[in-house]
Design an enzyme around this catalytic site. Structure first.
Site, PDB file in Angstrom:
ATOM      1  N   GLY A  10       0.875  -1.178   0.000  1.00  9.28           N
ATOM      2  CA  GLY A  10       0.000   0.000   0.000  1.00  9.28           C
ATOM      3  C   GLY A  10       0.906   1.220   0.000  1.00  9.28           C
ATOM      4  N   GLY A  12      -0.221   4.451  -0.380  1.00 11.42           N
ATOM      5  CA  GLY A  12      -1.101   5.626  -0.296  1.00 11.42           C
ATOM      6  C   GLY A  12      -0.550   6.641   0.690  1.00 11.42           C
ATOM      7  N   ILE A  14      -0.560   6.700   4.077  1.00  7.62           N
ATOM      8  CA  ILE A  14       0.289   6.166   5.157  1.00  7.62           C
ATOM      9  C   ILE A  14       1.538   5.516   4.556  1.00  7.62           C
ATOM     10  CG2 ILE A  14       0.453   4.634   7.171  1.00  7.62           C
ATOM     11  CD1 ILE A  14      -2.554   4.857   7.506  1.00  7.62           C
ATOM     12  N   ARG A  83     -11.335   5.543   5.591  1.00  4.95           N
ATOM     13  CA  ARG A  83     -12.667   6.103   5.835  1.00  4.95           C
ATOM     14  C   ARG A  83     -12.854   7.452   5.169  1.00  4.95           C
ATOM     15  NH1 ARG A  83     -14.192   6.553  11.955  1.00  4.95           N
ATOM     16  NH2 ARG A  83     -11.972   6.808  12.381  1.00  4.95           N
ATOM     17  N   ASN A  96     -11.934  -4.480   2.411  1.00  7.52           N
ATOM     18  CA  ASN A  96     -10.556  -4.670   2.892  1.00  7.52           C
ATOM     19  C   ASN A  96     -10.248  -6.135   3.207  1.00  7.52           C
ATOM     20  OD1 ASN A  96      -9.979  -2.036   2.469  1.00  7.52           O
ATOM     21  ND2 ASN A  96     -10.047  -1.391   4.601  1.00  7.52           N
ATOM     22  N   ILE A 119      -2.033  -2.248   9.353  1.00 10.40           N
ATOM     23  CA  ILE A 119      -2.657  -0.968   9.755  1.00 10.40           C
ATOM     24  C   ILE A 119      -4.065  -0.862   9.168  1.00 10.40           C
ATOM     25  CG2 ILE A 119      -2.379   1.542   9.804  1.00 10.40           C
ATOM     26  CD1 ILE A 119       0.547   1.326   9.496  1.00 10.40           C
ATOM     27  N   HIS A 176      -9.474  -1.254  18.284  1.00  9.18           N
ATOM     28  CA  HIS A 176      -9.294   0.087  17.732  1.00  9.18           C
ATOM     29  C   HIS A 176     -10.646   0.525  17.194  1.00  9.18           C
ATOM     30  CE1 HIS A 176      -7.378   3.452  15.852  1.00  9.18           C
ATOM     31  NE2 HIS A 176      -7.713   3.070  14.641  1.00  9.18           N
TER      32      HIS A 176
END
Ligand code: A3D
Length: 320
Positions: A10, A12, A14, A83, A96, A119, A176
């Site tokens: 990923g 993106g 992050i 989100r 996901n 994550i 979380h």
């Protein structure tokens, strides 16, 4: 000694920040993987071009092929969707989960010895599924959430008391999400627990309760400001702290979504608990005692995670 290899699945918001931080901290060579063409290569090249200015040595490459992650020491997974305003982390589950299935297959084939930090949200359920899909040992695959949640709590407390963030320790337990459990009794300023600071007149119970709620809503606060996605600087910094503890065998005590085998009376599930992270991965889960109200809050949070795990099992029967 050869440099460590860090693979980021990923590339993106992050993923890019992770690559930059891993470079700045000279944690090793970096592979940025994404399904989008060009993005991982562009980010890798851009960060590599900053290395002469900042003075770090790291090889950075972008890729769309899992082969390139072969032999990675650490893999950090952010692949999936984040989100948008009005969405809960749980709304991301179905899409996901499919991404975790692909990532799990890639890990199994090319990086079975890596320490993996997930994550992607909804965090506790996604790391649980990723462990199942990849077949990696439970102590080598963890979820990042507690470091971020407790960093938010620490930051708000440091602001409240007008003291350095370095002297505030905070403790957050559970899944979380909105049901996470910031533990006031175990959070301190230079060793002084928060309830004592209330007695000392540093703050009031009412103000403390508001800080606890702001911590729970910390992710949503950023989403409502950014409008186009979710937090990425603090999540990336948090995962890098976990990777560094593993790579340098620092044995830091960090709250992570870890696989439980009897601790807290739970088995074969992932939820946020304090852990020791060193060269052995999760070397220990710290099983602290909870009072009645903390235990009730923790159980509520665990039930939410169990609900998400059940939802994953319904969508993907291979997880049963
Ligand atoms: P974003 O900037 O959209 O990056 C996600 C990247 O994943 C994109 O570049 C996609 O192209 C890529 N991607 C999508 N599907 C695949 C696939 N099958 N294989 C490889 N790559 C793929 O999101 P982000 O970086 O802001 O957030 C990433 C994830 O982290 C989201 O699920 C967030 O909800 C989550 N997140 C978690 C926390 C926690 O504290 C746990 C905090 C913030 C964000």
């Amino acid at each position: 000694m050869a440099r460590s290899k860090i693979a980021l699945i990923g590339a993106g918001q992050i993923g890019g920040t992770l690559a930059h931080l891993a470079g700045l901290k000279e944690l090793g060579d970096i592979v940025l993987f994404d399904i989008q063409e060009g993005i991982p290569d562009g980010k890798a090249l851009d960060i590599a071009e900053s290395s002469p200015v900042d003075g770090f040595d790291a090889r950075l490459v972008g890729t769309q092929s899992y082969e390139a992650i072969e032999g990675a020491d650490v893999v950090i997974v952010t692949a999936g969707v984040p989100r948008k305003p009005g969405m809960s982390r749980d709304d991301l589950l179905e899409i996901n989960l499919k991404v975790m299935e692909q990532v799990g297959a890639g890990l199994k084939k090319y990086a079975p010895d890596a320490f993996v930090i997930c994550i992607t949200n909804p965090l506790d359920a996604m790391v649980w599924a990723l462990q199942k899909f990849s077949g990696l040992p439970g102590n080598k695959i963890v979820g990042m959430a507690g470091v971020l949640d407790s960093a938010r709590f620490r930051y708000f407390l440091a602001e409240e008391f007008n003291v350095s963030v370095e002297d505030v320790t905070a403790f957050v337990l559970g899944g979380h999400g909105d049901s996470m459990v910031p533990l006031v009794r175990y959070s301190t300023v230079a060793g002084i627990p928060l309830p004592d600071l209330v007695k000392m007149g540093w703050t009031t119970q009412e103000r403390l309760d508001k800080i606890v709620q702001r911590t729970r809503d910390g992710g949503a606060e950023i989403v409502s400001l950014l409008k186009t996605g979710s937090a990425f600087y603090a999540p990336a910094a948090s995962a890098i702290a976990m990777a560094e503890s593993y790579l340098k065998d620092k044995k830091r005590v960090l709250p992570c979504a870890a696989q439980l085998s009897g601790e807290y009376g739970l088995d074969q599930m992932y939820v946020g608990v304090p852990t020791v992270i060193g060269a052995g991965g999760v070397e220990r889960v710290v099983d602290i005692s909870l009072d009645r109200s903390e235990r009730a809050d923790f159980e509520k949070s665990v039930a939410t995670v169990q609900g998400l795990i059940e939802a994953c099992r319904k969508i993907q029967p291979a997880l049963n």
